[in-house]
Design an enzyme around this catalytic site. Structure first.
Site, PDB file in Angstrom:
ATOM      1  N   SER A   1       0.787  -1.229   0.000  1.00 16.69           N
ATOM      2  CA  SER A   1       0.000   0.000   0.000  1.00 16.69           C
ATOM      3  C   SER A   1       0.821   1.282   0.000  1.00 16.69           C
ATOM      4  CB  SER A   1      -0.948   0.001   1.188  1.00 16.69           C
ATOM      5  OG  SER A   1      -0.213  -0.098   2.380  1.00 16.69           O
TER       6      SER A   1
ATOM      7  N   HIS B   1      -5.798  -3.879  -0.924  1.00 11.95           N
ATOM      8  CA  HIS B   1      -5.781  -2.792  -1.906  1.00 11.95           C
ATOM      9  C   HIS B   1      -5.992  -3.275  -3.344  1.00 11.95           C
ATOM     10  CE1 HIS B   1      -4.726   0.775   0.434  1.00 11.95           C
ATOM     11  NE2 HIS B   1      -4.142  -0.098   1.256  1.00 11.95           N
TER      12      HIS B   1
ATOM     13  N   LYS C   1     -12.318  -0.540   1.405  1.00  9.83           N
ATOM     14  CA  LYS C   1     -11.531   0.272   0.459  1.00  9.83           C
ATOM     15  C   LYS C   1     -12.339   0.352  -0.846  1.00  9.83           C
ATOM     16  CE  LYS C   1      -7.217  -1.019   2.771  1.00  9.83           C
ATOM     17  NZ  LYS C   1      -7.139   0.070   3.739  1.00  9.83           N
TER      18      LYS C   1
END
Ligand SMILES: Cc1ncc(COP(=O)(O)O)c(C=O)c1O
Length: 416
Positions: A200, A234, A262
């Site tokens: 990330s 992610h 997310k």
């Protein structure tokens, strides 16, 4: 009073962090969002373009998610009321788990309050067993990428395994992973390889296919085999057709951890895997057994997100996100910006190199109504301080041009 001495120890640590210019507690307060189709938050009464959100597809604003959230909370209430094994298993939780498992092509899924909570408990359960009566021995080697997420590191730490059972392979270095497996052959019953799918801080995509190949090749060198656990918080909803790194790398992990918080626009973490793994986790994962699951509305929004992602609308958003990544990369290259990594993910890390200048750049961009985040030590190594730009499918090409122009203007004041 002696507790004042306790306070002063804490205060001196706060002072140390402040003087290192790496403080995080003075968060920017978002008081609302504009109705603009671009992601614009209201901060100090003015709209600012958001370039630092994990909401890569803009799903948290999507009417289908809001409606599903509302419907689920009208039906089941605003909270789960209890942990899952008491009376907190609601039809929305099971529907979400079934949808997640089907989406990722696995037998079943299990939802946690967050991916952080999932990683902590899942890793602990797999390497340390549930209790002292557990039939799961801890004769296991855990192998973790050097830059794995904090929740993975903490999951491993919790198990308190002897040092020789914890190995770290150099970041994204598959040969180093093979070295570890080779050197430890014959020493342990089984092994667990753990990696992020997408890292990330830099938006790097792990070499999953090569890792899968090595794990399979060494599987019979460990009597109870090797499992590959991938945390793709992610990647899911941002890469490929939305299944994340597994789409890009054309392979599958044994245990996939994801987050709804997310790109999926909701909240909560999940694990999807073969039935035996999910059954075992329902019996052993402490943050599942002893902690509430997500609220019904949040689960409802998660179901809507998966449905959306599977359909045309979701695929169009993924395509737009990809176009935005390509546009940003092209413009950044044309303007000679130095990126901290060559990322093909919505995370685009602009290398600045020290905490002072990253903070100044964030402030300068804020003056131009652009919101980005500085990432500093200890989250990244000293000297690798960066501005983490995060793109969304909701950004227009004008938004990206506005960001590039603001960065260029900032270069007149700050060298980077
Ligand atoms: C790789 C990785 N895993 C897990 C998490 C935690 O996700 P959640 O917010 O669902 O706890 C994050 C979020 O920062 C992450 O980047």
């Amino acid at each position: 009073m002696s507790k004042s001495k306790f306070f002063s120890v804490l205060q001196s640590e706060i002072d140390r962090i402040d003087s290192a210019k790496t403080s995080k507690r003075n968060e920017k307060l978002i008081t609302g969002f504009t109705d603009d189709p671009s992601p614009r938050a209201i901060i100090n009464g003015k709209p600012v373009l958001v370039f630092n959100s994990n909401d890569y597809l803009g799903l948290r604003f999507h009417p289908a998610l809001k409606e599903a959230e509302h419907e689920a909370s009208s039906k089941f209430g605003t909270g789960p009321g209890a942990v899952r094994f008491i009376s907190g298993t609601l039809a929305v939780h099971r529907e979400l788990e079934e949808k997640l498992a089907a989406f990722h092509g696995r037998d079943d899924a299990i939802v946690f309050s967050s991916a952080f909570a999932a990683n902590n408990a899942v890793i602990f359960s797999l390497i340390a067993g549930q209790s002292k009566d557990s039939l799961v021995s801890n004769d296991v080697l855990v192998i973790s990428d050097e830059l794995n997420h904090r929740s993975i590191i903490d999951g491993i730490r919790l198990a308190n395994l002897p040092k020789e059972q914890r190995a770290i392979f150099a970041h994204m270095d598959v040969d180093d992973l093979e070295r570890v497996l080779k050197e430890n052959t014959g020493k342990f019953s089984r092994a667990l390889i753990i990696t992020d799918g997408v890292f990330s801080m830099l938006g790097e995509i792990q070499h999953l296919q090569r890792i899968r190949e090595i794990a399979d090749r060494y599987d019979c060198s460990y009597p109870q085999g090797i499992l590959l656990l991938v945390d793709d918080a992610h990647g899911i909803g941002a890469l490929g057709k939305g299944h994340g790194t597994e789409d890009i790398e054309n392979t599958k992990s044994d245990i996939l951890i994801g987050t709804l918080g997310k790109a999926l626009g909701s909240d909560g973490g999940y694990v999807t895997a073969d039935q035996v793994i999910i059954d075992y986790l329902r019996e052993s994962a402490a943050t599942y057994i002893y902690s509430n699951s997500i609220s019904p509305g949040t689960a409802g929004a998660g179901i809507a997100a998966i449905e959306l992602l599977r359909g045309n609308d979701g695929q169009k958003l993924l395509k737009k996100l990809n176009d935005n990544i390509a546009l940003f990369k092209k413009m950044a290259a044309e303007n000679g910006f130095t990126m901290a990594a060559d990322s093909w993910h919505p995370i685009q890390p602009l290398l600045i190199g020290d905490p002072e200048r990253t903070k100044q750049l964030v402030a300068l961009l804020m003056d131009k109504n652009i919101l980005v985040t500085s990432i500093n030590y200890p989250v990244v190594a000293k000297g690798k301080d960066e501005i983490r730009i995060q793109l969304s499918a909701l950004h227009t090409s004008e938004d990206i041009e506005e960001l590039i122009t603001a960065l260029k203007e900032a270069q007149e004041t700050i060298a980077f």
